[in-house]
Design an enzyme around this catalytic site. Structure first.
Site, short mmCIF file in Angstrom:
data_model
loop_
_atom_site.label_atom_id
_atom_site.label_comp_id
_atom_site.label_asym_id
_atom_site.label_seq_id
_atom_site.Cartn_x
_atom_site.Cartn_y
_atom_site.Cartn_z
N LYS A 118 0.86 -1.19 0.00
CA LYS A 118 0.00 0.00 0.00
C LYS A 118 0.89 1.24 0.00
O LYS A 118 1.42 1.65 1.04
CB LYS A 118 -0.91 -0.01 1.24
CG LYS A 118 -2.03 1.04 1.19
CD LYS A 118 -1.58 2.36 1.76
CE LYS A 118 -2.71 3.38 1.66
NZ LYS A 118 -2.21 4.76 1.59
N GLY A 161 6.42 5.03 8.85
CA GLY A 161 5.59 6.23 8.96
C GLY A 161 5.72 6.84 10.33
O GLY A 161 6.70 6.60 11.05
N SER A 162 4.75 7.61 10.72
CA SER A 162 4.80 8.32 12.00
C SER A 162 4.59 7.36 13.16
O SER A 162 3.98 6.30 13.03
CB SER A 162 3.73 9.41 12.04
OG SER A 162 2.44 8.82 12.14
N THR A 163 5.11 7.75 14.32
CA THR A 163 4.92 6.95 15.53
C THR A 163 3.45 6.84 15.87
O THR A 163 2.97 5.77 16.29
CB THR A 163 5.71 7.57 16.69
OG1 THR A 163 7.11 7.54 16.37
CG2 THR A 163 5.47 6.83 17.98
N GLU A 164 2.70 7.91 15.68
CA GLU A 164 1.27 7.89 16.00
C GLU A 164 0.54 6.83 15.18
O GLU A 164 -0.24 6.02 15.72
CB GLU A 164 0.66 9.27 15.71
CG GLU A 164 -0.83 9.36 15.99
CD GLU A 164 -1.40 10.73 15.64
OE1 GLU A 164 -2.63 10.90 15.78
OE2 GLU A 164 -0.63 11.60 15.21
N GLY A 168 1.99 4.34 13.59
CA GLY A 168 2.60 3.06 13.91
C GLY A 168 1.92 2.37 15.08
O GLY A 168 1.76 1.14 15.09
N GLU A 207 9.13 1.12 11.38
CA GLU A 207 10.18 2.15 11.32
C GLU A 207 9.46 3.48 11.40
O GLU A 207 8.73 3.87 10.49
CB GLU A 207 10.98 2.01 10.02
CG GLU A 207 12.27 2.79 10.04
CD GLU A 207 12.14 4.12 9.31
OE1 GLU A 207 11.98 5.16 10.01
OE2 GLU A 207 12.18 4.12 8.07
N CYS A 264 12.79 10.75 8.03
CA CYS A 264 12.53 10.34 9.40
C CYS A 264 13.78 10.34 10.27
O CYS A 264 13.71 10.60 11.47
CB CYS A 264 11.87 8.96 9.43
SG CYS A 264 12.77 7.74 8.44
N GLU A 310 8.58 15.98 16.06
CA GLU A 310 9.06 15.89 14.69
C GLU A 310 8.30 16.88 13.80
O GLU A 310 7.10 16.75 13.61
CB GLU A 310 8.87 14.46 14.18
CG GLU A 310 9.54 14.15 12.88
CD GLU A 310 9.44 12.68 12.52
OE1 GLU A 310 10.40 12.16 11.92
OE2 GLU A 310 8.42 12.05 12.82
#
Length: 502
Positions: free
Chosen positions: A180, A233-236, A238, A255, A289, A390
Site C-alpha cells: 500500500k 511512517g509516523s509513531t502515531e 505506527g 520504522e 525520518c 518531529e
C-alpha cells in the site's frame, strides 16, 4: 487531466480499475501530474486473497533461492534502464530535487534490490546443527520458512527505497506481498509492478493496492490472512498499526519517527560539521525520518556555528526540482506546510530566535505549489516543543552545551531513537560518544549514509525490528527446528517415562 499518465492497481497479475480516481499532485506547482485507480477494503481483500492463493499453491515459495534471486535480478535490470525516468517521476510527485532523486530515491533503491538478490543466494534458509547427545542422540536442522502473506504500508517520502527494503526480503524469502503506497507518491511502486510483471513474477505474488490509509492500511494491519506487517511512517500511526496487528498476533516491523541529535564536539572540523549538520536536516527538504534536527554545539563555539550555518544555508538554490542546479524543493502538501509553520511560530512564542528563514523567490509557475524555505532556530532549549516533536520539514534547532556529558544526556532525553550523529576530530573519542547515544544508527562525521550491510531501525518509540543487513530476511521468515532421532532403537527413547511398567 487526459494528458497525464494513469495507473491502475496491480492485483493478482492484472491491472485493475478502482471505485474512483485519485489525482496525484505535483508539490512544486500544485498541478496534477498523474491519476491512479483508487480502491478500498474490498480491493485490499481481493489482493490478500490472491496473495494467499499464490502462497498456498507454492508457485513462488517452492522456487529455489537462486531462482527467486534471478527474478529479482531481472526486475533490477529493467528498472536500472529507467533511472532517469524514475528520477523525474520522483521530482514530480515527491518534490525531491532531481539530484537527490537520482542518488537517493532511485539509486539507493536499486542498489538495495541488487543487494537483496545477492543475499538470497547466500542466506542460510536451511542449516544443520551440530549433532547432540543430550538428552538423547539426535541431529537438528534449522529451517527459515516464509511467513506467508506480507502487508507493506509505505510513507510518501521514499516510496521506492522503503518499498524495496520490504519487498526485497519478503520476496527473497518466498513470501507473497500486498503493498500500500502513500496516495501522494504511488508512481514508482507501480513502475516496480510493471517491472515485476515483465520479469515473470507469478500472478498474486506481488500486489499493489491504492487507497486511503485508514481503510487500506488499517485492513492490512488487522486482516487475519496477513502474517507479517511492515510499516514505515509516523509513531502515531505506527501505534495504530501495532494495535491492528495485535488482534491476530502477526509479526510486525515498524520504522517510525525520529528527532535525531547531531553533536558537534569541540575538536570537530567545523567546515565538515556545519555542512554535514545542515545536510542532516535539509536533505530532501527536511522530510526524512532519520534527519538530524537537533544540533548540539559547545557553548564557546555556539555563535560561530550558528553564523556558519546561516551563511551556508543562504547559498542554497530553491526552485524547480527538475532543474539539476536546484538544491532545495517543495514540501509534500499544504497540510504539511501548515504544520511546519505552526511549529516554528510556537517555538518563537516559547523563546526561540529565528536565526535564518530562507526567502521564496519563485517563478510564477511554482507559486501554486507547497513551499517552506529552510529555517534555523537558535536560543532553543531541549525542553521546547520544537526540540521534542518531529516537524518533518526543513527546520533545524541549535542548542548549546557546556560538557559532553550534558550533550549526551540531552541527546538521549527523547522518546525517539532512530538516528544520531557525532562530529569530531578524535575518531576514538567520537566513537565513544556515539556508543552512548540511544539510537539505532549513529553516524560519525557523516549523515544519511546507509551501507546495505548495516541494520537500520529505531530504539524506543522510533520502531521495532530492523531493515537491511545480513539479518534482514529474518524479519520475513519463521524459524523452524526439525529434530531427527539418531536411530530407531526403542530402548533409546524417553518413552520409558510413560511406559515404565512395560
Amino acid at each position: 487531466m487526459s494528458d497525464v499518465p494513469h495507473y491502475n492497481m496491480f492485483i493478482d497479475g492484472q491491472w485493475v480499475e478502482g471505485s474512483s480516481v485519485w489525482g496525484v499532485k505535483e508539490p512544486s506547482t500544485g498541478e496534477t501530474c498523474a491519476t491512479v485507480a483508487y480502491g478500498g477494503v474490498s480491493y485490499t481483500d481481493r489482493a490478500i486473497e490472491a496473495a494467499t492463493r499464490a502462497h498456498t499453491e507454492g508457485v513462488w515459495r517452492k522456487k529455489t533461492p537462486a531462482e527467486r534471486a534471478d527474478v529479482l535480478d531481472r526486475i533490477h535490470q529493467i528498472l536500472s534502464a529507467k533511472v532517469e525516468d524514475l528520477a523525474h517521476l520522483v521530482a514530480s510527485e515527491n518534490g525531491a530535487t532531481v539530484r537527490c532523486a537520482t542518488a537517493f530515491h532511485v539509486g539507493v533503491a536499486l542498489g538495495s534490490l541488487k543487494y537483496f538478490a545477492d543475499q538470497t543466494r547466500v542466506y542460510e534458509f536451511r542449516k544443520a546443527n551440530e549433532p547432540t547427545q543430550l538428552p538423547l542422540p539426535a541431529q537438528g536442522y534449522i529451517h527459515r520458512d516464509p511467513v506467508g502473506v506480507v502487508g507493506a504500508i509505505l510513507p510518501f517520502n521514499f516510496p521506492l527505497v522503503l518499498g524495496i527494503w520490504k519487498i526485497g526480503p519478503a520476496l527473497a524469502a518466498g513470501n507473497t506481498i500486498v503493498v500500500k503506497p502513500d496516495e501522494n507518491t504511488p508512481q514508482t511502486l507501480l513502475e516496480f509492478a510493471k517491472a515485476a510483471e515483465e520479469a515473470g513474477l507469478p500472478p498474486g505474488v506481488f500486489n499493489v493496492v491504492l487507497g486511503d490509509g485508514e481503510a487500506v492500511g488499517g485492513r492490512l494491519a488487522e486482516h487475519p490472512g496477513i502474517r507479517k506487517i511492515a510499516f514505515t511512517g509516523s509513531t502515531e500511526v505506527g501505534k495504530i498499526v501495532m494495535r491492528g496487528a495485535a488482534s491476530n498476533v502477526k509479526k510486525v516491523t515498524l520504522e517510525l519517527g525520529g528527532k535525531g541529535p547531531s553533536i558537534i564536539l569541540d575538536d570537530a572540523n567545523l567546515d565538515l560539521a556545519v555542512r554535514g549538520s545542515l545536510f542532516a536536516f535539509l536533505m530532501y527538504n527536511g522530510q526524512v525520518c532519520e534527519s538530524g534536527t537537533r544540533t548540539f554545539v559547545p557553548r564557546a563555539l555556539y555563535d560561530d556555528v550558528v553564523q556558519l550555518m546561516v551563511e551556508a544555508t543562504k547559498t542554497l538554490k530553491i526552485g524547480d526540482p527538475h532543474d539539476p542546479d536546484t538544491d532545495f524543493g517543495p514540501i509534500i502538501d499544504q497540510e504539511a506546510v501548515d504544520r511546519i509553520q505552526q511549529m516554528v511560530a510556537h517555538a518563537v512564542e516559547q523563546g526561540a530566535t529565528v536565526a535564518y528563514r530562507g526567502a521564496l523567490d519563485l517563478d510564477e509557475k511554482f507559486r501554486g505549489g507547497t513551499w517552506v524555505a529552510p529555517v534555523i532556530l537558535s536560543n532553543v532549549t531541549n525542553e521546547m516543543d520544537i526540540a521534542r516533536n518531529e516537524a518533518f520539514g526543513p527546520v533545524g534547532v541549535v542548542i548549546p552545551y557546556d560538557t559532553v556529558e550534558e550533550a549526551i544526556e540531552m541527546a538521549n532525553d527523547s522518546e525517539y531513537g532512530l538516528a544520531a550523529g557525532v562530529w569530531g576530530g578524535d575518531e576514538e573519542r567520537a566513537i565513544d560518544v556515539a556508543s552512548q547515544l540511544e539510537a539505532g544508527t549513529v553516524w560519525v562525521n557523516d549523515w544519511h549514509m546507509f551501507p546495505l550491510t548495516g541494520p537500520f531501525g529505531g530504539f524506543k518509540q522510533s520502531g521495532l525490528g530492523r531493515e537491511l543487513g545480513a539479518h534482514a530476511f529474518d524479519e520475513y521468515t519463521e524459524e523452524k527446528y526439525i529434530h531427527v532421532a539418531a536411530n530407531q532403537d526403542l530402548q533409546q527413547r524417553a518413552y520409558g517415562l510413560l511406559f515404565g511398567h512395560s
